[in-house]
Design an enzyme around this catalytic site. Sequence first.
Site, PDB file in Angstrom:
ATOM      1  N   ASP A 176      -0.475  37.644 -14.590  1.00 40.18           N
ATOM      2  CA  ASP A 176      -1.483  36.786 -13.996  1.00 40.18           C
ATOM      3  C   ASP A 176      -2.836  36.986 -14.677  1.00 40.18           C
ATOM      4  O   ASP A 176      -3.274  38.116 -14.906  1.00 40.18           O
ATOM      5  CB  ASP A 176      -1.606  37.121 -12.499  1.00 40.18           C
ATOM      6  CG  ASP A 176      -2.315  36.015 -11.731  1.00 40.18           C
ATOM      7  OD1 ASP A 176      -2.114  34.835 -12.082  1.00 40.18           O
ATOM      8  OD2 ASP A 176      -3.051  36.333 -10.789  1.00 40.18           O
TER       9      ASP A 176
ATOM     10  N   LYS B 147       4.723  39.175  -5.306  1.00 41.49           N
ATOM     11  CA  LYS B 147       3.328  38.881  -5.644  1.00 41.49           C
ATOM     12  C   LYS B 147       2.452  40.127  -5.428  1.00 41.49           C
ATOM     13  O   LYS B 147       2.901  41.131  -4.879  1.00 41.49           O
ATOM     14  CB  LYS B 147       2.816  37.721  -4.771  1.00 41.49           C
ATOM     15  CG  LYS B 147       3.678  36.482  -4.802  1.00 41.49           C
ATOM     16  CD  LYS B 147       3.624  35.742  -6.127  1.00 41.49           C
ATOM     17  CE  LYS B 147       2.303  35.025  -6.316  1.00 41.49           C
ATOM     18  NZ  LYS B 147       2.171  33.834  -5.474  1.00 41.49           N
TER      19      LYS B 147
ATOM     20  N   ARG C  61       0.827  -1.215   0.000  1.00 43.18           N
ATOM     21  CA  ARG C  61       0.000   0.000   0.000  1.00 43.18           C
ATOM     22  C   ARG C  61       0.862   1.267   0.000  1.00 43.18           C
ATOM     23  O   ARG C  61       0.589   2.219  -0.722  1.00 43.18           O
ATOM     24  CB  ARG C  61      -0.963  -0.026   1.200  1.00 43.18           C
ATOM     25  CG  ARG C  61      -1.862   1.184   1.399  1.00 43.18           C
ATOM     26  CD  ARG C  61      -2.570   1.719   0.167  1.00 43.18           C
ATOM     27  NE  ARG C  61      -3.152   0.705  -0.681  1.00 43.18           N
ATOM     28  CZ  ARG C  61      -3.291   0.838  -1.993  1.00 43.18           C
ATOM     29  NH1 ARG C  61      -2.901   1.957  -2.621  1.00 43.18           N
ATOM     30  NH2 ARG C  61      -3.799  -0.131  -2.709  1.00 43.18           N
TER      31      ARG C  61
ATOM     32  N   LYS D  96       2.557  25.281  -4.931  1.00 44.53           N
ATOM     33  CA  LYS D  96       1.289  24.718  -4.456  1.00 44.53           C
ATOM     34  C   LYS D  96       1.398  23.191  -4.417  1.00 44.53           C
ATOM     35  O   LYS D  96       0.784  22.484  -5.235  1.00 44.53           O
ATOM     36  CB  LYS D  96       0.135  25.188  -5.346  1.00 44.53           C
ATOM     37  CG  LYS D  96      -0.070  26.699  -5.287  1.00 44.53           C
ATOM     38  CD  LYS D  96      -1.233  27.183  -6.129  1.00 44.53           C
ATOM     39  CE  LYS D  96      -1.399  28.696  -5.988  1.00 44.53           C
ATOM     40  NZ  LYS D  96      -2.486  29.240  -6.829  1.00 44.53           N
TER      41      LYS D  96
END
Lengths: 287, 287, 287, 287, 287, 287
Positions: free
Chosen positions: F226, F175, F108, F143
């Site tokens: 952007d 930013k 797993r 991100k």
Amino acid sequence: MVVARLASMPTLPRGLHETVRRALEEDLGSAGDVTSVSLLRPEDRCTARLEARADGVVAGLPVAERVFLAVDPSVGFEPELRDGDRVADGQALARLEGPARAVLGGERVALNFLTHLSGIATLTRRYVDACAGTESMVLCTRKTLPGLRSLERYAVLCGGGALHRAGLYDGILIKDNHVALAGGVAEAVRRARARAPHTLRVQVEVETLAQVDEALAAGADAVLLDNADVDTVKRAADMVGDVPLEVSGGMTLEMTAEVAGAAKLLISVGRITHSAPALDISMEIEP
Amino acid sequence: MVVARLASMPTLPRGLHETVRRALEEDLGSAGDVTSVSLLRPEDRCTARLEARADGVVAGLPVAERVFLAVDPSVGFEPELRDGDRVADGQALARLEGPARAVLGGERVALNFLTHLSGIATLTRRYVDACAGTESMVLCTRKTLPGLRSLERYAVLCGGGALHRAGLYDGILIKDNHVALAGGVAEAVRRARARAPHTLRVQVEVETLAQVDEALAAGADAVLLDNADVDTVKRAADMVGDVPLEVSGGMTLEMTAEVAGAAKLLISVGRITHSAPALDISMEIEP
Amino acid sequence: MVVARLASMPTLPRGLHETVRRALEEDLGSAGDVTSVSLLRPEDRCTARLEARADGVVAGLPVAERVFLAVDPSVGFEPELRDGDRVADGQALARLEGPARAVLGGERVALNFLTHLSGIATLTRRYVDACAGTESMVLCTRKTLPGLRSLERYAVLCGGGALHRAGLYDGILIKDNHVALAGGVAEAVRRARARAPHTLRVQVEVETLAQVDEALAAGADAVLLDNADVDTVKRAADMVGDVPLEVSGGMTLEMTAEVAGAAKLLISVGRITHSAPALDISMEIEP
Amino acid sequence: MVVARLASMPTLPRGLHETVRRALEEDLGSAGDVTSVSLLRPEDRCTARLEARADGVVAGLPVAERVFLAVDPSVGFEPELRDGDRVADGQALARLEGPARAVLGGERVALNFLTHLSGIATLTRRYVDACAGTESMVLCTRKTLPGLRSLERYAVLCGGGALHRAGLYDGILIKDNHVALAGGVAEAVRRARARAPHTLRVQVEVETLAQVDEALAAGADAVLLDNADVDTVKRAADMVGDVPLEVSGGMTLEMTAEVAGAAKLLISVGRITHSAPALDISMEIEP
Amino acid sequence: MVVARLASMPTLPRGLHETVRRALEEDLGSAGDVTSVSLLRPEDRCTARLEARADGVVAGLPVAERVFLAVDPSVGFEPELRDGDRVADGQALARLEGPARAVLGGERVALNFLTHLSGIATLTRRYVDACAGTESMVLCTRKTLPGLRSLERYAVLCGGGALHRAGLYDGILIKDNHVALAGGVAEAVRRARARAPHTLRVQVEVETLAQVDEALAAGADAVLLDNADVDTVKRAADMVGDVPLEVSGGMTLEMTAEVAGAAKLLISVGRITHSAPALDISMEIEP
Amino acid sequence: MVVARLASMPTLPRGLHETVRRALEEDLGSAGDVTSVSLLRPEDRCTARLEARADGVVAGLPVAERVFLAVDPSVGFEPELRDGDRVADGQALARLEGPARAVLGGERVALNFLTHLSGIATLTRRYVDACAGTESMVLCTRKTLPGLRSLERYAVLCGGGALHRAGLYDGILIKDNHVALAGGVAEAVRRARARAPHTLRVQVEVETLAQVDEALAAGADAVLLDNADVDTVKRAADMVGDVPLEVSGGMTLEMTAEVAGAAKLLISVGRITHSAPALDISMEIEP
């Protein structure tokens, strides 16, 4: 000398490397074994044997080996027995060969693991032997020494015992304190069945036969009967049918022998982990 | 009920935070106390008391407190005794109040520390009492359980015992295996005096009075006499003068009492750390 | 070019793996050597040599090797000298062969260890040489750079120096501040003898001959004479007999040479660890 | 006494808690400060001052404070200066009050940080002063002591210096070894511009004016001129225009003063971190 | 805007502090937020709001808070919703006030936790809503992202889902691969019942109704029916009685809605943890 | 089946060993895989294959291998593809052979890594394919999922994407929030150029062509536009000349395809790391 071996060797716990590292850190600090460094040259070598000073059951030989290898990977470690074997006073458990500084530097930490774990295996085996010829099993509890639980459970397996839950996370066990706070056995069992993951059985601790009844009626998957006499245990066993019945509470060897034949029981004993005396083992340098 | 208190509280070991964290990790894993979470709401609260089930000496109450606080900092923990105090069967050690999930979730880990450390303090105190009225002292050894040495030494102090070296790094102790490899007591002592840091005493283990002589002649700063009878101890004590004399080797309480008055001795006992049975202590939820 | 080698190689400190890992983490972060990754293909290989740019004593070659191996285990590292050897300006210390990205990626961290430790060994050796022909020894102190103490002590040994205590835990050293708080030299020594483990010598710092007397009378096992002139040192040496006498306090090379012959002294020098200039060593890619 | 303060305090590095913890572990081990524990009672208190024994620039006072608080959170630490301030021989840097065991137990580690970082700030300031009246700046390099880079960069800022890249990950700097392997300055610059993240400038190390030309033609964003004389630096500065020009290579204070006025330069100096002597600072117990 | 709240807030996982520390380490490294440090003074402050850019269910607000506090404990964080609440596009989740460098420095890490966990809660809620009006429950699986399992399970609870076992250690689940190796469903169940701790239920994965029969006959405590159609699920539900029945295998929302009403089922969905798209949330500086 | 391979294999991130250890700890705890231990003997062996259940791009095979080796170093792992290769539904990725307990115990965790990383590589490749025939590149952002950034960036490279900065420390990216706080694009760029290390480019986020102008005039080294439409992007591209132009903001595959041909762009896409659905891969035991 070896009478019977475990059918299948238990698995050493994960994270053992870190436990060994921490134990060596405790004994060696950053300044190391100043005695051996003062007395011996780096190139001095020796052979030694680990030897029992009392009868018992061995547990921890692979741990001892890892201790010596962590001190110096060139140490040779040859076990003469394997974990789970019985050992007699005077019998050798293993032989070592390697740099003398490493053999002496690792001695105490290796023995501290080995004597503690063998002490647990030895006491566990005495409880298991007290159940000989019955269907009952001896289980360890969560009453373990902080930081050593996985190794102590391993030692219990070496002694022929079986495992209870590993922690608070892999089993629902409703103790007397829970019952008190939840408002009764039945209510506690009902809440647990409704809210706990479906992968865990719901076991509840009871003290009377009436409570056994109440637990079963509420759907308990297992029952823990605390501090009961043999007769009560027998009657509880008749009541539970296929539902596992565990008994606990101040289980001496005598009480264990007495109760073990009464039914197919899970007999859990805190003492095998929290109070097992060390098995006396020493290391002898060979000439 | 408290008869005598330690003159000065021993200091809790550094790194305790990490030891507690690791013990909780063992018991709670990442899934936590599924029983309490299933039965109790986050807002449920309770009060409880820690109570002795046997006579003994307490050690580890501040450790138990830290366990509960690590589970939930809002738990209130009020000790009724302090470490080093004697406690009687049935007596309360501390009272708790707080979120029920946290009190029950920390119970076992807190008790595992407290019962083990109190067990050590209790057994140490029995040895110390056996020396009452003499100048001899009881010392612990490096025979401690892996990962717990600092706490166990703290418990020995709580029981009135004294400390030997903490590890291989803070004392020169030439054991029989070193003597064998170095070619004799005198040669071993000479090497150690020449090469070890001047801040450490040079102690050597001997088994005969002739070796005591040899050790002193070679300039040993302390002597460890192993497995000797009382008469030999007395004669050794006469020989060493101001040089510290330590005795060890299967020291039962009876042998300790017998030898303690023979001279001013350092009596080292492995059993107080490696084989002390847990002191029975339990937690009771109060109605 | 190698004049004299250490009789016995000092042991690399335990925990070195972690120290190296941390140093690489500092330089590589998680994004790694973006310059080499941009310029070189994974399969590009190179050979290089580590070369001294000044005369000195080498320490840290096995540390440098571990740095490169931690970057890429396939790097081949062939030392041309061993730690403790003298090296001359222009001389090669080691040769490397391997993936160019790994050789360049490990260069700075490896050199940062090697130039610092060799700087310490070089300065230590100058102090040791200043004691040539005397019975005095040069010792390092606890004035080390945080996180590097074990390695710096190793470098001191490579330079021919000797060790004082490793920390506050492996020796009793009563400093002037302790004396002030304890109420005098004699009282401080008495307390330490009564309460400290018997495995540790009790050393006390003094500033006058009267205090030397007081220390000896109180049973000090060693004396540290701070900031004394040569004549005072000589007189103190006459007083102490076999008790070790350490001198310290602004020990320049000149003062060391002057005082070393006065008696058999332990000369402790903070400067060899806290202010040793780096030994200039660089890595050259070979064509 | 304080002449000029930094316009803005540099930020203490992240992870400082762990660096302090590790340094205390080094000095205290698990057995702690046996001298202070032997001499002083837990309730003994004292006041002390940290005092310079030489002129310099302070760096590390908040680090020293954290050391004492890590030993015992009840220690009071009152700085008399702030990092970046000049300090004179004999001047107090801070005053402490608290449990005597904690003040003495943290002394050496606190001073080891403080004297090392202040040593760096002091030497950096001397380089910065050598540039006074010019547009040039002093930069540290990656030649730092393993495990201490972030703190050393902080100390450089305290001394008025500026930062180069923090590691191999936050800047492209093509060194001579890269040029050799990549097949020339122009090819190396071209590869870096094509493959490196667009967030990083591409700087290249050159040794001749012809290489300056080649670097600029290939699109280098910054140039590092190694081991050049003042005249060459001036001519390079004329060539680069707005492209940042860094000079390095055995920069003594004299050479720095000479070259600083030649142009607006980035002067990088390894010595301020790898070889700064400690600033002498001591702790005095006050009566 | 909040329609319904969770009856009881799930508990944040233990070890969260370390998970947050690691995430910040990833983003800040040792050099930190160079942009904010370049643009803003230490004393600059700002207010900001976290705002949803899509409809969903919130999970992770206390995690986001801890991120900002880990950057700077003086940041004020005021949640406008609590975990488990529904949020609409444009709605504020929380407001912040504090040092601008800290608010901007923690932004991305806080949002990375918050958008991922809210994404899981949102998708889980869609599955839970698909079961509305039935007795069936939605469970997460062990198909979680490495290192984030505890937090992802927390987010599932926030979305109204329920928990399966936390790992391989707290439940017996015999998968198809186990059945193949053990030689059939019945044999596998028998072995597990004989050897597993009595605290764990024995669940077995089956694919046909015949296997359901076989599992029940062998004493399985729970059944997992993989990849079955609605009709088969219904017939299996009739067979199992009180034994828990879990269904899994490519459960889309449509299939979930269809099957949920067929019986009281445990519907386990890997997709809610391994493939939930992030919920779009951003941070806006307020003027 | 393999169409095209990456020119150069990306490097696995440093620290992978610890990431794998942590993931196994999550799934195995200290009690381990109780199902496999109950069903299988230590000596049971098996062979298995990892098989895709959908088309995609592989990433993480060496990670999966390390997972199995960490469970048991005797497991044999034979990859049939290498990272970056395309895989078709039904195709084998690797074959395993070894102790059945280890193969099932690691399954797993290995798949959790492999399906997540392959999911990222697969989605990245779709974006990269959308840029086919243009000069534009696809970049990942910050991100990422906490604790997995380095591995996710590795997966992006496997999918043919390129890297943006790794954290806040290896690039200046101003930013909108920074612009607001600094008082405009021009002022922000000027501050950054004056104060940031010369090794980092100064990039600024803008929303209008006027701001592009302002950024360039202030000396920005790169521009992030952007949320612009294709026409605006084209006009911005004309303005910036050689200065890198990045576009971002809700980049769907369609918008990516449309914009990619407009100019040589850096197209950054958060979705490829924060919302990539897992690639379906399973492990099948072979008979």
